[in-house]
Enzyme design. Structure first.
Site: not given
Ligand code: GLN
Length: 503
Positions: A79, A154, A178
C-alpha cells in the site's frame, strides 16, 4: 498452472528449486498487470525496474547455491502509505505526490530480506481515510470482479492487485477495516493483526492508536508465512510488543476433513437485528451450519456498547489523531512546495489547501474541533473512555469464546462514484470492522462464495488479542470446504458456493 495463479509458497518453492527464475516470475506478473491495469488501476507506482533488479539478485543467490529466503522471488504489492527507500510514497495524496522517502518501513525490510521483490505501490484512499479507494488523488481503483464497482478501501489497490492476480500477496493497513473490507469486496483473505504485533515504523500514520499493517493473500498458509516474517518486535515502534505469536506451527491436518471440534464460535446478539444484503445474510447462515457440522460450538454474546457507540467513538478518535498526525505536512520538511507564497503562513495555507483532498480536510477540521481545550473533555476524552468500555466488553465476551463470526460489511460493493456520495452511510457501514481496531483485536476476512453475478461474498472472524494464529487455524479448516480464493481473471466460473439474490 500459470505462475500468476500460484500462491506465495508455490512461487518461492519454484524459484528455490530452479523450476523457474525470479525474473521469469516478475515478467509474467508484469505481463498480467500490463494487460489489466488500464481497467483496474490498482497501482500508483509500478516498480518494474527496481523489482526486476531485486529479482535478478535473488536469481544470482540461487545460482550461487545460497538460500534467498522463504519468499524467494515473490512479487509483493505494498500500500502506498508504507515508506520505500528511494521509491515515491504518496499515501494517495497530492501533498506527497513527489515524495521519495529516505528510509524503508520495517515491514518492507523484513519482506525483502526474506527474498521478496517489490512489484508496485498500491492505490489507496487519501491518507487511508475512506472505504472505496475513491478519495485517492490518483483516481479510483476498480474491483476486478466487476469493473464498475469499488474494490473497497482504504487498501483497495492492494486487494485488487491480489484479486487480479498481479501478485500472490500484498500488504495493506487497517485503521477501522481497511484491510478486511477490501479483502471481502475483492474475494481474497485479509488479516488485521493484533495491535502491536506488526511494526508500524515507516507507515504514514492516520490514527496511530488504531493503525495496523497486515497481509492480503489467496491462501491461509500464505497468510501464516507472511505473518511469520513480519510479526516481529521492532524497537523503532514504541507500540510494538515483544509478544510471541508462533506462526510457524502447523495449521492443522492438511489432508483431513474439516475439524472445528472444541472451537467455541459466537454470534453477536445485537448485530442480528441489523439489515444485511441477502447474500451476506445467506453466507452467515451457511457458515453457522458448516461450523456446527464441523464440530464447533456456536454460542451468542452481547456487545451492547460496541453496537451502540463504536462508530461515533471511532470517528472522534480517528479524526483527533489524524489532525495531529497530518500537522507535519506543511511544505517545510517534505511534500508539495508553494511556489507563490509570500510568507510562512501563506505557504502553509497554500500547501495544505492544494495538497489535501476534501475528505482529509473535513477530518482535520473535525479533529481540530474535537480536541480544542474547551471541547476535548466532552468529545475526545469521552470517546477514549467509551473506547475502554468497548475493550472491556470484548474482553468479557471472549471469556468463553474463541472467535466471533460476523459480517465484514452490511452490503456488497457499490458502484464507483455512487457510494462516495453518501458519506454517513459509508461511516455507518464500518460498524462491523472498526470496533476490532478500538480494542486492538485481530480480525480475519475470508471469502465464503460468490453471488450469481460473480461478486465475492466475505465474512469475518474476530478473536481476542494474540489469537491471530487461532484465527488462521479456523480459516485453514474452513478453506478445506470453501476452497482457496481465485483471481478474478483466471476463472470462467467460480466453483464454490453461490448465493441467491444480491447483485
Ligand atoms: N473507513 C474507515 C475510515 O475512513 C477506516 C479506514 C481505515 O481502516 N484506514 O476511517
Amino acid at each position: 498452472m500459470s505462475i500468476c495463479e500460484m500462491n506465495v509458497r508455490q512461487v518461492a518453492a519454484g524459484v528455490r528449486e530452479k523450476k523457474f527464475s525470479a525474473e521469469e516470475v516478475f515478467d509474467k506478473c508484469l505481463e498480467r498487470a500490463l494487460l489489466h491495469e488500464n481497467k483496474v488501476t490498482a497501482l500508483i507506482t509500478m516498480t518494474a525496474d527496481t523489482g526486476r533488479e531485486q529479482a535478478a539478485r535473488v536469481d544470482e543467490r540461487v545460482a550461487k547455491g545460497e538460500d534467498p529466503g522463504p519468499l524467494a522471488g515473490v512479487p509483493v504489492i505494498l500500500k502506498d502509505n508504507m515508506c520505500t527507500h528511494g521509491i515515491r510514497t504518496t499515501a494517495g495524496s497530492r501533498i506527497l505526490g513527489r515524495w521519495i522517502p529516505p528510509y524503508s518501513a520495517t515491514v518492507w525490510k523484513l519482506l525483502s530480506s526474506a527474498g521478496a521483490v517489490l512489484f508496485g505501490k498500491a492505490n489507496m484512499d487519501e491518507f487511508a481515510m475512506g472505504n472505496t479507494t475513491g478519495s485517492s488523488a490518483f483516481g479510483p481503483t476498480s474491483n476486478p470482479w466487476d469493473l464498475s464497482r469499488v474494490p473497497g478501501g482504504s487498501s483497495g489497490g492492494s486487494a485488487a492487485g491480489v484479486a487480479a492476480g498481479y501478485t500472490p500477496c500484498a500488504l495493506g493497513s487497517d485503521t477501522g477495516g481497511s484491510i478486511r473490507q477490501p479483502a471481502s469486496y475483492c474475494g481474497v483473505y485479509g488479516l488485521k493483526p493484533t495491535y502491536g504485533l506488526v511494526s508500524r515504523y515507516g507507515l504514514i500514520a492516520y490514527g496511530s492508536s488504531l493503525d495496523q499493517i497486515g497481509p492480503f493473500t489467496r491462501s491461509i498458509e500464505d497468510m501464516a508465512l507472511i505473518m511469520q516474517i513480519i510479526a516481529r518486535h521492532d524497537p523503532k515502534d514504541s507500540t510494538s510488543v515483544a509478544e510471541n505469536v508462533d506462526f510457524s506451527l502447523p495449521l492443522g491436518d492438511k489432508d483431513g476433513s474439516i475439524g472445528l471440534k472444541g472451537k467455541r464460535i459466537a454470534l453477536v446478539k445485537e448485530f442480528q437485528g441489523f439489515t444485511l444484503d441477502p447474500p451476506i445474510a445467506d453466507a452467515m447462515k451457511r457458515m453457522v451450519l458448516l461450523m456446527e457440522e464441523a464440530g464447533a460450538e456456536i454460542t451468542e454474546i452481547g456487545l451492547p456498547v460496541v453496537s451502540r457507540y463504536a462508530v461515533a467513538c471511532y470517528y472522534a478518535i480517528a479524526a483527533s489523531e489524524a489532525h495531529t498526525n497530518l500537522a507535519r505536512f506543511d511544505g517545510v520538511r517534505c511534500g508539495l512546495e508553494a511556489a507563490s507564497a509570500s510568507g510562512l503562513k501563506e505557504m502553509f495555507e497554500e500547501v495544505r489547501s492544494k495538497g489535501f483532498g476534501p475528505e482529509v480536510k473535513s477530518r482535520i477540521i473535525a479533529g481540530t474541533c474535537l480536541t480544542e481545550p474547551v471541547r476535548s473533555e466532552e468529545y475526545y476524552v469521552a470517546a477514549t473512555r467509551v473506547r475502554t468500555l468497548i475493550a472491556a466488553e470484548f474482553q468479557k465476551a471472549f471469556e468463553g469464546v474463541d472467535a466471533i463470526l460476523q459480517p465484514v460489511t452490511p452490503s456488497l460493493p457499490g458502484k464507483i462514484g455512487e457510494v462516495d456520495e453518501d458519506v454517513m452511510k459509508g461511516y455507518e457501514s464500518d460498524l462491523y470492522t472498526l470496533p476490532v481496531n478500538m480494542a486492538g483485536l485481530p480480525g480475519l476476512s475470508f471469502r465464503v462464495g460468490y453471488t450469481s453475478a460473480r461478486l465475492p461474498v466475505g465474512l469475518q472472524l474476530v478473536g481476542p488479542r494474540w489469537s491471530d494464529k487461532n484465527l488462521l487455524d479456523i480459516g485453514f479448516e474452513l478453506e478445506k470446504v470453501l476452497g482457496v480464493p481465485q483471481s478474478a481473471f483466471d476463472t470462467a466460473a467460480c466453483n464454490t458456493t453461490s448465493f441467491k439474490g444480491g447483485n
